[in-house]
Design a protein around this motif. Structure first.
Motif, PDB file in Angstrom:
ATOM      1  N   GLY A 103       0.814  -1.276  -0.064  1.00 22.26           N
ATOM      2  CA  GLY A 103      -0.215  -0.011   0.035  1.00 22.26           C
ATOM      3  C   GLY A 103       0.700   1.071   0.083  1.00 22.26           C
ATOM      4  O   GLY A 103       1.800   1.421   0.790  1.00 22.26           O
ATOM      5  N   ILE A 104       0.526   2.163  -0.910  1.00 23.56           N
ATOM      6  CA  ILE A 104       1.210   3.281  -1.015  1.00 23.56           C
ATOM      7  C   ILE A 104       0.384   4.452  -0.574  1.00 23.56           C
ATOM      8  O   ILE A 104      -0.772   4.369  -1.044  1.00 23.56           O
ATOM      9  N   TRP A 105       0.954   5.426   0.093  1.00 19.89           N
ATOM     10  CA  TRP A 105      -0.035   6.498   0.773  1.00 19.89           C
ATOM     11  C   TRP A 105       0.674   7.898   0.417  1.00 19.89           C
ATOM     12  O   TRP A 105       2.055   7.827   0.326  1.00 19.89           O
ATOM     13  N   GLY A 106      -0.275   8.799   0.114  1.00 23.17           N
ATOM     14  CA  GLY A 106       0.463  10.212   0.177  1.00 23.17           C
ATOM     15  C   GLY A 106       0.504  10.829   1.602  1.00 23.17           C
ATOM     16  O   GLY A 106       0.438  10.022   2.620  1.00 23.17           O
ATOM     17  N   GLN A 107       1.030  12.034   1.450  1.00 20.45           N
ATOM     18  CA  GLN A 107       1.101  12.581   2.793  1.00 20.45           C
ATOM     19  C   GLN A 107      -0.208  13.180   3.481  1.00 20.45           C
ATOM     20  O   GLN A 107      -0.175  13.544   4.716  1.00 20.45           O
ATOM     21  N   GLY A 108      -1.102  13.332   2.705  1.00 14.75           N
ATOM     22  CA  GLY A 108      -2.508  13.634   3.355  1.00 14.75           C
ATOM     23  C   GLY A 108      -2.596  15.281   2.911  1.00 14.75           C
ATOM     24  O   GLY A 108      -2.021  15.966   3.016  1.00 14.75           O
ATOM     25  N   THR A 109      -4.009  15.508   3.094  1.00 15.29           N
ATOM     26  CA  THR A 109      -4.297  16.942   3.082  1.00 15.29           C
ATOM     27  C   THR A 109      -5.343  17.051   4.092  1.00 15.29           C
ATOM     28  O   THR A 109      -6.286  16.345   4.374  1.00 15.29           O
ATOM     29  N   GLN A 110      -5.462  18.309   4.880  1.00 12.26           N
ATOM     30  CA  GLN A 110      -6.271  18.383   6.112  1.00 12.26           C
ATOM     31  C   GLN A 110      -7.579  19.077   5.423  1.00 12.26           C
ATOM     32  O   GLN A 110      -7.501  19.971   4.880  1.00 12.26           O
ATOM     33  N   VAL A 111      -8.614  18.435   6.007  1.00 11.58           N
ATOM     34  CA  VAL A 111      -9.975  19.157   5.959  1.00 11.58           C
ATOM     35  C   VAL A 111     -10.460  19.388   7.261  1.00 11.58           C
ATOM     36  O   VAL A 111     -10.779  18.705   8.001  1.00 11.58           O
ATOM     37  N   THR A 112     -11.046  20.789   7.311  1.00  8.41           N
ATOM     38  CA  THR A 112     -11.547  21.173   8.633  1.00  8.41           C
ATOM     39  C   THR A 112     -12.885  21.785   8.044  1.00  8.41           C
ATOM     40  O   THR A 112     -12.778  22.747   7.437  1.00  8.41           O
ATOM     41  N   VAL A 113     -14.139  21.442   8.724  1.00  7.24           N
ATOM     42  CA  VAL A 113     -15.356  21.668   8.541  1.00  7.24           C
ATOM     43  C   VAL A 113     -15.668  22.663   9.689  1.00  7.24           C
ATOM     44  O   VAL A 113     -15.811  21.981  10.993  1.00  7.24           O
ATOM     45  N   SER A 114     -15.920  23.856   9.968  1.00  6.57           N
ATOM     46  CA  SER A 114     -16.119  24.599  11.049  1.00  6.57           C
ATOM     47  C   SER A 114     -16.757  25.910  10.539  1.00  6.57           C
ATOM     48  O   SER A 114     -16.241  26.448   9.528  1.00  6.57           O
ATOM     49  N   SER A 115     -17.587  26.467  11.521  1.00  6.69           N
ATOM     50  CA  SER A 115     -18.180  27.885  11.289  1.00  6.69           C
ATOM     51  C   SER A 115     -17.242  28.699  12.105  1.00  6.69           C
ATOM     52  O   SER A 115     -17.585  29.980  12.134  1.00  6.69           O
TER      53      SER A 115
END
Length: 115
Positions: A103-115
């Motif tokens: 399995g190969i993975w990227g470094q990821g990207t942060q998603v934040t859902v907030s008001s």
């Protein structure tokens, strides 16, 4: 072999984001691709997958109807379109490919859902 995610950020509830994952170092069009996510203190969970040709996709039940996976093999890129985002969608999102049993993975990207 490398996967690089982008497109994350801060978005208000109900908003949309499109994540991208650019692949290199392997024949992208020959492999199914997956998106995962991991929230703080939780296990990594499968978001969905797309076939190598892009003609078959599946999305986890909790995200079905809001998230869509697509790919552009000419661009070596897989996308995750996320609509109607909720605070519980906040996580680091990763793309993944399983190649030669690894399995190969990227470094990821942060998603934040907030008001």
């Amino acid at each position: 072999v490398q996967l690089v995610e982008s497109g994350g950020g801060l978005v208000q509830p109900g908003g949309s984001l499109r994540l991208s994952c650019v692949a290199s170092g392997f024949t992208f069009s020959s492999y199914a691709m997956k998106w995962y996510r991991q929230a703080p203190g939780k296990e990594r969970e499968l978001v969905g997958a797309i076939s190598s040709a892009g003609d078959s996709t599946n999305i986890a039940d909790s995200m079905k109807g809001r998230f869509t996976i697509s790919r552009a093999n000419v661009k070596n890129t897989v996308y995750l379109q996320m609509n109607s985002l909720k605070p519980e969608d906040s996580a680091v999102y990763y793309c993944n490919v399983r190649r030669l049993g690894v399995g190969i993975w990227g470094q990821g990207t942060q998603v934040t859902v907030s008001s």
